[in-house]
Design a protein around this motif. Structure first.
Motif, mmCIF file in Angstrom:
data_model
loop_
_atom_site.group_PDB
_atom_site.id
_atom_site.type_symbol
_atom_site.label_atom_id
_atom_site.label_comp_id
_atom_site.label_asym_id
_atom_site.label_seq_id
_atom_site.Cartn_x
_atom_site.Cartn_y
_atom_site.Cartn_z
ATOM 1 N N LEU A 119 12.547 41.113 71.250
ATOM 2 C CA LEU A 119 13.673 40.963 72.182
ATOM 3 C C LEU A 119 13.224 41.220 73.620
ATOM 4 O O LEU A 119 13.581 40.468 74.540
ATOM 5 N N SER A 154 13.915 33.239 67.095
ATOM 6 C CA SER A 154 15.311 33.566 67.416
ATOM 7 C C SER A 154 15.807 34.813 66.701
ATOM 8 O O SER A 154 16.613 35.566 67.239
ATOM 9 N N THR A 155 15.369 34.997 65.488
ATOM 10 C CA THR A 155 15.976 36.006 64.617
ATOM 11 C C THR A 155 15.811 37.431 65.132
ATOM 12 O O THR A 155 14.819 37.757 65.774
ATOM 13 N N TYR A 156 16.824 38.245 64.861
ATOM 14 C CA TYR A 156 16.754 39.664 65.202
ATOM 15 C C TYR A 156 16.798 40.406 63.860
ATOM 16 O O TYR A 156 17.860 40.740 63.346
ATOM 17 N N ARG A 157 15.603 40.645 63.290
ATOM 18 C CA ARG A 157 15.516 41.163 61.926
ATOM 19 C C ARG A 157 15.994 42.605 61.798
ATOM 20 O O ARG A 157 15.778 43.424 62.674
ATOM 21 N N TYR A 158 16.580 42.879 60.658
ATOM 22 C CA TYR A 158 16.918 44.258 60.308
ATOM 23 C C TYR A 158 15.617 45.004 60.022
ATOM 24 O O TYR A 158 14.680 44.436 59.467
ATOM 25 N N LYS B 122 24.916 42.417 67.103
ATOM 26 C CA LYS B 122 23.921 42.308 66.032
ATOM 27 C C LYS B 122 23.294 43.670 65.733
ATOM 28 O O LYS B 122 22.991 43.984 64.586
ATOM 29 N N HIS B 126 23.397 45.702 62.146
ATOM 30 C CA HIS B 126 22.287 46.411 61.471
ATOM 31 C C HIS B 126 22.726 47.817 61.085
ATOM 32 O O HIS B 126 22.521 48.248 59.952
ATOM 33 N N LYS B 131 21.706 45.383 57.230
ATOM 34 C CA LYS B 131 21.069 44.072 57.126
ATOM 35 C C LYS B 131 21.381 43.329 58.412
ATOM 36 O O LYS B 131 22.102 43.847 59.264
ATOM 37 N N SER B 132 20.841 42.118 58.541
ATOM 38 C CA SER B 132 21.079 41.408 59.793
ATOM 39 C C SER B 132 22.189 40.378 59.636
ATOM 40 O O SER B 132 22.444 39.863 58.545
ATOM 41 N N GLU B 134 22.004 37.440 60.883
ATOM 42 C CA GLU B 134 21.341 36.174 60.590
ATOM 43 C C GLU B 134 21.168 35.962 59.092
ATOM 44 O O GLU B 134 21.420 34.871 58.587
ATOM 45 N N GLU B 135 20.721 37.006 58.370
ATOM 46 C CA GLU B 135 20.468 36.789 56.941
ATOM 47 C C GLU B 135 21.769 36.564 56.182
ATOM 48 O O GLU B 135 21.804 35.788 55.231
ATOM 49 N N SER B 154 21.795 33.338 66.244
ATOM 50 C CA SER B 154 20.450 33.879 66.462
ATOM 51 C C SER B 154 20.022 33.844 67.916
ATOM 52 O O SER B 154 19.310 34.715 68.395
ATOM 53 N N THR B 155 20.399 32.819 68.624
ATOM 54 C CA THR B 155 19.842 32.530 69.947
ATOM 55 C C THR B 155 20.134 33.620 70.974
ATOM 56 O O THR B 155 21.182 34.275 70.917
ATOM 57 N N TYR B 156 19.161 33.817 71.864
ATOM 58 C CA TYR B 156 19.362 34.757 72.972
ATOM 59 C C TYR B 156 19.317 33.905 74.240
ATOM 60 O O TYR B 156 18.264 33.675 74.818
#
Lengths: 313, 313
Positions: A119, A154-158, B122, B126, B131-132, B134-135, B154-156
């Protein structure tokens, strides 16, 4: 795990910038002096040096370095001096503009950084390039690579420790089905790789191995020359065993006829403050030669000195 | 632009929590007292109230409210009391789990929030759901909707003022080509909508209108009952004219036989501290009736009182 060596007692920022300014003055440039300072200051310290230098001498330290240095030595010093997020933004921008199907930099940064670090790189990208990483990746890359790389960046993972075992089993099966059918660009493969947490993916790949008898990266070797398959393997390695991924990048860079300085410089500049000692161990385990010896044998001059100073011989 | 009315002089946090605790005690609940406090405190003040309440009474204020209140009044008070990022996370989680092709909540939150606010949502996702976002979106939604909604959440996005006119022309043309060919789910339409900055998209849609004679949202009305087309129109409205989008959601919610309290509650809870006054103006312009009158005519009791207090009659 970082290899950076910062002396217990370091000069004040005022002394550091005076020395750096002196290194640029008079006849020629004092490269040794530059290395002795910058290669032994951490990100926070380099940031203060850069700020104080700009305030005192009215010029960005990076511009002074750019004017004085050249070639591979210039690149490692510049990349190293940048703050980590800005450095990632610069690398990502370069890689997006000159992208080829064998380029791994975008996936490497997307998959080996923490969610927060990725990020920060995207925020630095906004600030520096006046647009988003996502729009550049999406508009400059095409086909299957776009389909994979856009969600990856793009993803913001946990990042929590939770693992859902039932889910790991289910998704290992989904991955195996599509890999067996050679549907490597399938939406479901991309969904799983780009959205699940690294901890969850670790469990899924273990499950894959246990259930189907092969490591997933091995099943993705059907065609060793296929760049998309190679990209998928790199994504998986970057997500769960980054030290193995980086060891391999270094090994290929050093063993290549002519040395791939671009890759060598990037890995050293980006990992020295993160996990270079683990990468060095992995390198020794794999090659029975120390990384600094390999680098010394393959590079020379100020570039060699800077690399060796950074990886902490 | 916010409609929230916070008195010039408000009681201390200690007094507020004492009053709230009193409102829950004895015979019945004092709903008026709850409204008079919570509907007139901003996000920062409500956060302090919630913290102090938990420290003093050993229970989350939200749990106390949940036990004491019911139905639509409960929902508006709970959603309002949550911090904005946590509220968005709760709404997103609900909407992901109970998603249908006509559901607009996910795109609404993805497209009307700033990049920073979406990121905060987002992060709250979490923390709360382990979890996210996105998932969940990627694994619970399928087909074209997944293809659009995953990159949207997802996009920033870049948020600077820069507009590239050449790019706007080029991408208006790309959009027009695919819309004319009825390829509404085309990768390029999704790429443009999900990655470009709102300022850039504003220029692109203007260019579309000038060059091709119709607003893009009009060209996306080929089939008024198609949920995917409706979703694309909503995405565009949320990105460039959120007040018109929200006016329409409110109008539909109020005009519906039986009132859509779910939508009414969501829009009031999420926009009161952002742009409710602009939405009210838009509502009056479109319906020649004030929003608070329309709400009064369509709701009743404590729920009505809370809504009217929040939108600042």
């Amino acid at each position: 795990m970082a290899s950076l060596i910062v002396p217990d007692s370091i000069p004040s920022v005022a002394e550091d910038i005076e020395q750096l300014h002196k290194a640029f003055s008079g006849w020629g440039t004092n490269e040794d002096l530059i290395i002795s300072i910058l290669a032994h200051r951490n990100a926070e310290q380099r940031k203060h040096i850069r700020q104080a230098y700009a305030e005192t001498y009215g010029e960005d330290l990076l511009h002074s370095l750019e004017k004085e240095l050249s070639s591979d030595f210039e690149r490692i010093v510049l990349l190293w001096t940048l703050e980590p997020a800005e450095r990632d933004a610069v690398l990502l921008n370069e890689s997006t503009k000159r992208w080829t199907s064998s380029s791994q930099v975008i996936l490497e940064i997307a998959c080996t950084r923490s969610s927060h670090a990725l990020l920060s790189a995207k925020q630095a990208y906004h600030a520096r390039f006046k647009k988003s990483l996502e729009e550049d990746v999406a508009s400059l890359i095409t086909g299957d690579f776009r389909k994979l790389l856009v969600p990856l960046v793009s993803t913001y993972r946990y990042e929590g420790p939770e693992v859902n075992t039932t889910l790991a089993k289910r998704e290992a099966k989904i991955l195996h089905e599509h890999i067996s059918a050679k549907e490597y660009n399938h939406d479901e493969i991309i969904r799983i790789l780009t959205t699940r947490s690294k901890t969850q993916l670790f469990a899924t790949f273990n499950q894959y191995n246990n259930e189907f008898g092969n490591a997933i990266t091995k099943d993705l070797k059907a065609d060793a020359d296929d760049d998309f398959l190679k990209t998928l393997r790199s994504v998986i390695k970057c997500l769960v065993t980054p030290e193995k991924y980086f060891e391999k990048v270094l090994r290929s860079a050093i063993n290549k006829t002519g040395t791939d300085e671009w890759a060598l410089t990037r890995v050293v500049a980006t990992r020295v403050e993160v996990d270079m000692n683990v990468i060095k161990e992995e390198y020794y385990r794999r090659n029975t030669v120390q990384l600094d010896h390999a680098i010394k044998g393959d590079t020379s001059g100020d570039y060699e000195e800077m690399l060796v100073a950074l990886i902490g011989a």
